[in-house]
Motif scaffolding. Structure first.
Motif, PDB file in Angstrom:
ATOM      1  N   PRO A  71       0.854  -1.216   0.125  1.00  0.00           N
ATOM      2  CA  PRO A  71      -0.034   0.060  -0.114  1.00  0.00           C
ATOM      3  C   PRO A  71       0.979   1.245  -0.093  1.00  0.00           C
ATOM      4  O   PRO A  71       0.064   2.379  -0.075  1.00  0.00           O
ATOM      5  CB  PRO A  71      -0.811  -0.051   1.247  1.00  0.00           C
ATOM      6  N   TRP A  72       2.176   1.200   0.169  1.00  0.00           N
ATOM      7  CA  TRP A  72       3.220   2.190   0.124  1.00  0.00           C
ATOM      8  C   TRP A  72       3.683   2.568  -0.936  1.00  0.00           C
ATOM      9  O   TRP A  72       4.367   3.769  -0.943  1.00  0.00           O
ATOM     10  CB  TRP A  72       4.043   2.042   1.293  1.00  0.00           C
ATOM     11  N   ASP A  73       3.714   1.616  -1.952  1.00  0.00           N
ATOM     12  CA  ASP A  73       4.356   2.086  -3.235  1.00  0.00           C
ATOM     13  C   ASP A  73       3.362   1.856  -4.572  1.00  0.00           C
ATOM     14  O   ASP A  73       2.429   1.186  -4.326  1.00  0.00           O
ATOM     15  CB  ASP A  73       5.419   1.175  -3.455  1.00  0.00           C
ATOM     16  N   LYS A  74       3.517   2.646  -5.615  1.00  0.00           N
ATOM     17  CA  LYS A  74       2.591   2.589  -6.692  1.00  0.00           C
ATOM     18  C   LYS A  74       2.767   1.026  -7.444  1.00  0.00           C
ATOM     19  O   LYS A  74       2.095   0.629  -8.166  1.00  0.00           O
ATOM     20  CB  LYS A  74       2.961   3.594  -7.795  1.00  0.00           C
ATOM     21  N   LYS A  75       4.180   0.603  -7.457  1.00  0.00           N
ATOM     22  CA  LYS A  75       4.170  -0.411  -8.344  1.00  0.00           C
ATOM     23  C   LYS A  75       4.716  -1.630  -7.492  1.00  0.00           C
ATOM     24  O   LYS A  75       5.372  -1.586  -6.292  1.00  0.00           O
ATOM     25  CB  LYS A  75       5.031  -0.284  -9.614  1.00  0.00           C
ATOM     26  N   THR A 135      15.451   4.576   2.641  1.00  0.00           N
ATOM     27  CA  THR A 135      14.450   4.035   1.881  1.00  0.00           C
ATOM     28  C   THR A 135      13.849   2.679   2.466  1.00  0.00           C
ATOM     29  O   THR A 135      13.636   1.507   1.990  1.00  0.00           O
ATOM     30  CB  THR A 135      15.113   3.394   0.528  1.00  0.00           C
ATOM     31  N   LYS A 136      13.515   2.982   3.997  1.00  0.00           N
ATOM     32  CA  LYS A 136      12.895   1.939   4.524  1.00  0.00           C
ATOM     33  C   LYS A 136      13.688   0.800   5.380  1.00  0.00           C
ATOM     34  O   LYS A 136      13.176  -0.189   5.951  1.00  0.00           O
ATOM     35  CB  LYS A 136      11.450   1.212   4.027  1.00  0.00           C
ATOM     36  N   GLY A 137      15.062   1.105   5.246  1.00  0.00           N
ATOM     37  CA  GLY A 137      15.963   0.021   5.860  1.00  0.00           C
ATOM     38  C   GLY A 137      16.610   0.392   7.153  1.00  0.00           C
ATOM     39  O   GLY A 137      16.175   1.353   7.860  1.00  0.00           O
ATOM     40  N   PRO A 138      17.609  -0.483   7.611  1.00  0.00           N
ATOM     41  CA  PRO A 138      18.364  -1.341   6.653  1.00  0.00           C
ATOM     42  C   PRO A 138      17.186  -2.657   6.755  1.00  0.00           C
ATOM     43  O   PRO A 138      17.702  -3.591   5.879  1.00  0.00           O
ATOM     44  CB  PRO A 138      19.538  -1.703   7.547  1.00  0.00           C
ATOM     45  N   LEU A 139      16.230  -2.911   7.638  1.00  0.00           N
ATOM     46  CA  LEU A 139      15.513  -4.078   7.462  1.00  0.00           C
ATOM     47  C   LEU A 139      14.164  -3.815   7.592  1.00  0.00           C
ATOM     48  O   LEU A 139      13.667  -2.722   7.917  1.00  0.00           O
ATOM     49  CB  LEU A 139      15.826  -4.973   8.785  1.00  0.00           C
ATOM     50  N   PHE A 140      13.285  -4.839   6.913  1.00  0.00           N
ATOM     51  CA  PHE A 140      11.892  -4.294   6.612  1.00  0.00           C
ATOM     52  C   PHE A 140      11.044  -5.817   6.950  1.00  0.00           C
ATOM     53  O   PHE A 140      11.457  -6.741   6.162  1.00  0.00           O
ATOM     54  CB  PHE A 140      11.842  -3.885   5.313  1.00  0.00           C
ATOM     55  N   ILE A 141      10.219  -5.911   7.993  1.00  0.00           N
ATOM     56  CA  ILE A 141       9.381  -7.069   7.934  1.00  0.00           C
ATOM     57  C   ILE A 141       8.515  -6.717   6.917  1.00  0.00           C
ATOM     58  O   ILE A 141       7.576  -5.703   7.156  1.00  0.00           O
ATOM     59  CB  ILE A 141       8.871  -7.260   9.367  1.00  0.00           C
ATOM     60  N   SER A 154      -5.693  -4.460   6.293  1.00  0.00           N
ATOM     61  CA  SER A 154      -4.972  -3.522   7.072  1.00  0.00           C
ATOM     62  C   SER A 154      -4.395  -4.061   8.314  1.00  0.00           C
ATOM     63  O   SER A 154      -3.432  -3.455   8.622  1.00  0.00           O
ATOM     64  CB  SER A 154      -6.041  -2.288   7.446  1.00  0.00           C
ATOM     65  N   LYS A 155      -4.814  -5.094   8.845  1.00  0.00           N
ATOM     66  CA  LYS A 155      -4.130  -5.761   9.878  1.00  0.00           C
ATOM     67  C   LYS A 155      -2.818  -6.417   9.749  1.00  0.00           C
ATOM     68  O   LYS A 155      -1.878  -6.240  10.305  1.00  0.00           O
ATOM     69  CB  LYS A 155      -5.181  -6.657  10.557  1.00  0.00           C
ATOM     70  N   TRP A 162       9.020  -1.333   8.605  1.00  0.00           N
ATOM     71  CA  TRP A 162      10.237  -0.974   7.715  1.00  0.00           C
ATOM     72  C   TRP A 162      11.041  -0.060   8.980  1.00  0.00           C
ATOM     73  O   TRP A 162      10.717   0.210  10.089  1.00  0.00           O
ATOM     74  CB  TRP A 162      10.103   0.092   6.503  1.00  0.00           C
ATOM     75  N   GLN A 163      12.464  -0.126   8.410  1.00  0.00           N
ATOM     76  CA  GLN A 163      13.421   0.292   9.483  1.00  0.00           C
ATOM     77  C   GLN A 163      13.358  -0.264  10.967  1.00  0.00           C
ATOM     78  O   GLN A 163      13.833   0.064  11.871  1.00  0.00           O
ATOM     79  CB  GLN A 163      13.170   1.916   9.974  1.00  0.00           C
TER      80      GLN A 163
END
Length: 170
Positions: A71-75, A135-141, A154-155, A162-163
């Protein structure tokens, strides 16, 4: 009699050496900068009753990749990293709830069973590039939202973090 005595002493020495030597699966200490700390109900630690990971340690775990729309990015984006369940297994997690905390103090609660139900990953790459803090790092669940219709909710979006900097297992 002498052979039995000799064998008994030999077995005792081998057993003692085995108990002193760290098992091959033991969590090694980080060499580089710590980017993830796991605390709480864990059975494997490598620093002051917590488990800490640098990027190389996470990269040594089996890597998974999936492409999903968020939901956070267009592609759609391609995410790469170890499965959350493999990270939890490495620390011998025994809790039912995970509290993920991000660098910006965002906090989310994740049922530990999600790690087994879905191929959630702790991504360190997006579109084959290392994820910078910017850009949302270094780690992103991240959940594989496109893999199952129920994940497009949404849940599950709220359980992504991220981060990511730490996970507390409760």
């Amino acid at each position: 009699m002498h052979i039995i005595s000799f064998l008994s002493r030999w077995i005792a020495r081998i057993t003692a050496l085995t108990l002193v030597t760290a098992p091959a699966w033991a969590l090694q200490p980080p060499v580089g900068e710590v980017i993830l700390t796991i605390s709480g109900k864990i059975g494997e630690t490598n620093r002051d009753n917590v488990a800490v990971f640098d990027l190389e340690m996470l990269q040594k775990l089996p890597q998974q990749t999936f492409v999903t729309k968020t939901p956070w990015d267009k592609k759609p984006a391609k995410f790469t990293g170890p499965l959350l369940r493999d990270v939890l297994s490495a620390v011998k997690s025994s809790g039912k709830t995970l509290t993920a905390l991000a660098l910006n103090d965002y906090k989310t609660t994740i049922p530990a069973e999600d790690a087994n139900l879905f191929d959630v990953i702790v991504a360190h790459k997006i579109d084959d590039m290392a994820i910078s803090v910017r850009t949302k790092g270094p780690l992103f669940i991240i959940y594989p939202f496109d893999s199952k219709p129920e994940l497009k909710a949404s849940k599950y979006y709220g359980r992504s973090a991220w981060q990511l900097k730490s996970i507390k297992v409760e």
